[in-house]
Design an enzyme around this catalytic site. Structure first.
Site, mmCIF file in Angstrom:
data_model
loop_
_atom_site.group_PDB
_atom_site.id
_atom_site.type_symbol
_atom_site.label_atom_id
_atom_site.label_comp_id
_atom_site.label_asym_id
_atom_site.label_seq_id
_atom_site.Cartn_x
_atom_site.Cartn_y
_atom_site.Cartn_z
ATOM 1 N N ASP A 72 2.239 -3.207 -2.981
ATOM 2 C CA ASP A 72 1.022 -3.761 -2.370
ATOM 3 C C ASP A 72 0.974 -5.281 -2.533
ATOM 4 O O ASP A 72 1.495 -5.827 -3.503
ATOM 5 C CB ASP A 72 -0.210 -3.117 -3.021
ATOM 6 C CG ASP A 72 -1.465 -3.330 -2.190
ATOM 7 O OD1 ASP A 72 -1.349 -3.689 -0.994
ATOM 8 O OD2 ASP A 72 -2.572 -3.142 -2.729
ATOM 9 N N ASN A 108 1.715 -7.613 0.131
ATOM 10 C CA ASN A 108 2.562 -8.395 1.051
ATOM 11 C C ASN A 108 1.730 -9.376 1.872
ATOM 12 O O ASN A 108 2.109 -10.527 2.069
ATOM 13 C CB ASN A 108 3.301 -7.481 2.029
ATOM 14 C CG ASN A 108 4.317 -6.597 1.343
ATOM 15 O OD1 ASN A 108 4.608 -6.784 0.174
ATOM 16 N ND2 ASN A 108 4.846 -5.622 2.072
ATOM 17 N N HIS A 134 5.715 -8.842 4.823
ATOM 18 C CA HIS A 134 6.395 -7.537 4.818
ATOM 19 C C HIS A 134 7.909 -7.715 4.713
ATOM 20 O O HIS A 134 8.586 -6.951 4.033
ATOM 21 C CB HIS A 134 6.039 -6.741 6.077
ATOM 22 C CG HIS A 134 4.582 -6.332 6.121
ATOM 23 N ND1 HIS A 134 3.942 -5.751 5.044
ATOM 24 C CD2 HIS A 134 3.652 -6.417 7.111
ATOM 25 C CE1 HIS A 134 2.672 -5.508 5.375
ATOM 26 N NE2 HIS A 134 2.467 -5.904 6.623
ATOM 27 N N GLU A 179 -3.229 6.305 6.304
ATOM 28 C CA GLU A 179 -4.392 5.437 6.543
ATOM 29 C C GLU A 179 -3.966 4.085 7.117
ATOM 30 O O GLU A 179 -4.655 3.523 7.965
ATOM 31 C CB GLU A 179 -5.183 5.247 5.244
ATOM 32 C CG GLU A 179 -5.933 6.490 4.772
ATOM 33 C CD GLU A 179 -5.060 7.522 4.058
ATOM 34 O OE1 GLU A 179 -3.909 7.212 3.698
ATOM 35 O OE2 GLU A 179 -5.536 8.665 3.873
ATOM 36 N N ASN A 180 -2.828 3.551 6.665
ATOM 37 C CA ASN A 180 -2.332 2.280 7.226
ATOM 38 C C ASN A 180 -2.159 2.438 8.723
ATOM 39 O O ASN A 180 -2.578 1.595 9.523
ATOM 40 C CB ASN A 180 -0.961 1.887 6.641
ATOM 41 C CG ASN A 180 -1.006 1.502 5.181
ATOM 42 O OD1 ASN A 180 -0.043 1.734 4.441
ATOM 43 N ND2 ASN A 180 -2.087 0.895 4.732
ATOM 44 N N ARG A 240 1.681 -0.105 -9.616
ATOM 45 C CA ARG A 240 1.127 -0.709 -8.405
ATOM 46 C C ARG A 240 1.084 -2.224 -8.572
ATOM 47 O O ARG A 240 0.625 -2.725 -9.599
ATOM 48 C CB ARG A 240 -0.292 -0.184 -8.120
ATOM 49 C CG ARG A 240 -0.853 -0.772 -6.818
ATOM 50 C CD ARG A 240 -2.172 -0.168 -6.399
ATOM 51 N NE ARG A 240 -2.549 -0.662 -5.079
ATOM 52 C CZ ARG A 240 -3.197 0.020 -4.160
ATOM 53 N NH1 ARG A 240 -3.567 1.259 -4.406
ATOM 54 N NH2 ARG A 240 -3.491 -0.514 -2.993
ATOM 55 N N SER A 280 -4.926 4.918 -3.782
ATOM 56 C CA SER A 280 -4.865 4.896 -2.317
ATOM 57 C C SER A 280 -4.115 6.100 -1.739
ATOM 58 O O SER A 280 -3.222 5.960 -0.893
ATOM 59 C CB SER A 280 -4.227 3.581 -1.833
ATOM 60 O OG SER A 280 -4.977 2.482 -2.284
ATOM 61 N N GLU A 298 2.169 7.820 -16.598
ATOM 62 C CA GLU A 298 1.633 6.555 -17.079
ATOM 63 C C GLU A 298 1.334 5.699 -15.849
ATOM 64 O O GLU A 298 2.107 5.696 -14.887
ATOM 65 C CB GLU A 298 2.664 5.838 -17.965
ATOM 66 C CG GLU A 298 2.942 6.547 -19.259
ATOM 67 C CD GLU A 298 1.692 6.693 -20.129
ATOM 68 O OE1 GLU A 298 0.911 5.735 -20.226
ATOM 69 O OE2 GLU A 298 1.507 7.783 -20.716
HETATM 70 C C1 IPE Z 1 -1.347 1.367 -0.261
HETATM 71 O O1 IPE Z 1 -1.688 0.040 -0.012
HETATM 72 C C2 IPE Z 1 -0.331 1.843 0.758
HETATM 73 C C3 IPE Z 1 1.003 1.300 0.626
HETATM 74 C C4 IPE Z 1 1.408 0.430 -0.264
HETATM 75 C C5 IPE Z 1 1.955 1.790 1.566
HETATM 76 P P1 IPE Z 1 -2.965 -0.354 0.887
HETATM 77 O O2 IPE Z 1 -2.961 -1.821 0.950
HETATM 78 O O3 IPE Z 1 -2.906 0.385 2.173
HETATM 79 O O4 IPE Z 1 -4.167 0.225 0.025
HETATM 80 P P2 IPE Z 1 -5.716 -0.147 0.070
HETATM 81 O O5 IPE Z 1 -6.136 -0.158 1.505
HETATM 82 O O6 IPE Z 1 -5.847 -1.490 -0.564
HETATM 83 O O7 IPE Z 1 -6.376 0.918 -0.757
HETATM 84 C C1 IPE Z 2 1.602 -3.505 1.285
HETATM 85 O O1 IPE Z 2 1.081 -4.757 1.494
HETATM 86 C C2 IPE Z 2 2.423 -2.994 2.439
HETATM 87 C C3 IPE Z 2 1.814 -1.896 3.199
HETATM 88 C C4 IPE Z 2 0.674 -1.337 2.943
HETATM 89 C C5 IPE Z 2 2.548 -1.413 4.337
HETATM 90 P P1 IPE Z 2 -0.283 -4.978 2.276
HETATM 91 O O2 IPE Z 2 0.030 -5.137 3.733
HETATM 92 O O3 IPE Z 2 -1.256 -3.926 1.959
HETATM 93 O O4 IPE Z 2 -0.742 -6.374 1.671
HETATM 94 P P2 IPE Z 2 -2.239 -6.785 1.308
HETATM 95 O O5 IPE Z 2 -2.786 -5.737 0.402
HETATM 96 O O6 IPE Z 2 -2.982 -6.880 2.608
HETATM 97 O O7 IPE Z 2 -2.090 -8.103 0.621
HETATM 98 MG MG MG Z 3 -2.702 -3.709 0.550
#
Ligand code: IPE
Ligand code: IPE
Ligand code: MG
Length: 232
Positions: free
Chosen positions: A16, A18, A33, A63-64, A179, A187, A198
């Site tokens: 998480d 990126n 990414h 959800e993404n 994480r 998530s 853990e």
């Molecule tokens: C969790 O990250 C999903 C992945 C890393 C693939 P998200 O960025 O989607 O999670 P939320 O929305 O902050 O809970």
């Molecule tokens: C994690 O990074 C990658 C995916 C969920 C695919 P994010 O895209 O969620 O990055 P933030 O949380 O918006 O910084």
């Molecule tokens: Mg994220």
């Protein structure tokens, strides 16, 4: 410390941060990414060097897919397809097994083809297993498992039956979940599998993860006292 490190058999990463990594630098989320994919290579290599048996990676949640702008999802699929064709293929050649968890039937055909090839090319290997969660949701996984059991005509389930119908069937139980990015939540990742894992929440954004980060994680893991409900 280095030679007393406890090595988890099964480690999972929620990659998480990126997007925030990129926006801090005035870059596009896509660039974040891309750098995230580079970090993944470093971390997987470091896990193999440490003798970890299974690495699970949360790459894209249901959800993404449902909630992010189309353009970002499109970019992510092209990055995943490219990664499957290049790095994951190399993993197959290095003797790792590459497996995918999640509802793969919904993925673009080009992505499905690329991941099927990697899976097939690596399935008889005996090295580290890289388990990539794509279009994955833990509630979806558990519901799917229950439906599989119902379809087999069962009217009552036990824990082992359910475990055997999860994407992680047959894998060692999850020892450690990490994480990045400072968020302290799961998530919808591996809710069942996390029962006695853990949990580690690291403030760094995912693109900043490297071999040293893994060493720090293993040092912290080695200090944890896992009791599984028992007494010391
Ligand atoms: C969790 O990250 C999903 C992945 C890393 C693939 P998200 O960025 O989607 O999670 P939320 O929305 O902050 O809970
Ligand atoms: C994690 O990074 C990658 C995916 C969920 C695919 P994010 O895209 O969620 O990055 P933030 O949380 O918006 O910084
Ligand atoms: Mg994220």
């Amino acid at each position: 410390m280095e030679n007393q490190l406890k090595i988890p058999k099964h480690i999972a990463f929620i990659m998480d941060g990126n997007g925030r990594w990129a926006s801090q630098r005035g870059l596009s989320r896509s660039e974040g990414h891309k750098q995230g994919a580079e970090a993944l290579k470093r971390v997987v290599e470091a896990c193999a060097e440490r003798g970890i048996e299974v690495v699970s990676i949360y790459a894209l949640s249901c959800e993404n897919w449902a909630k992010r702008p189309q353009a970002e999802i499109k970019f992510l699929f092209s990055l995943i397809t490219q990664t499957a064709k290049k790095e994951l293929r190399q993993y197959a050649e290095l003797g790792y097994r590459v497996r995918f968890s999640g509802d793969l039937t919904q993925l673009p055909k080009s992505t499905q083809n690329a991941i099927r090839k990697v899976f097939d090319a690596s399935k008889n290997n005996t090295g580290m297993l890289v388990n990539i969660a794509l279009n994955y949701g833990s509630r979806q996984e558990i519901t799917r498992a229950v439906n599989k059991i119902l379809q087999a005509g069962m009217r009552e389930i036990d824990e082992q039956m359910l475990e055997d119908c999860l994407y992680t069937a047959g894998l060692p139980s999850l020892d450690l979940l990490v994480r990045s990015s400072g968020e302290k939540r799961l998530s919808n990742f591996m809710l069942w599998q996390c029962a006695y894992s853990e949990l580690m929440f690291i403030d760094k954004y995912w693109p900043d993860f490297d071999k040293n980060t893994l060493t720090e994680i293993l040092e912290e893991y080695s200090k944890r006292d896992r009791r599984f409900g028992g007494v010391k």
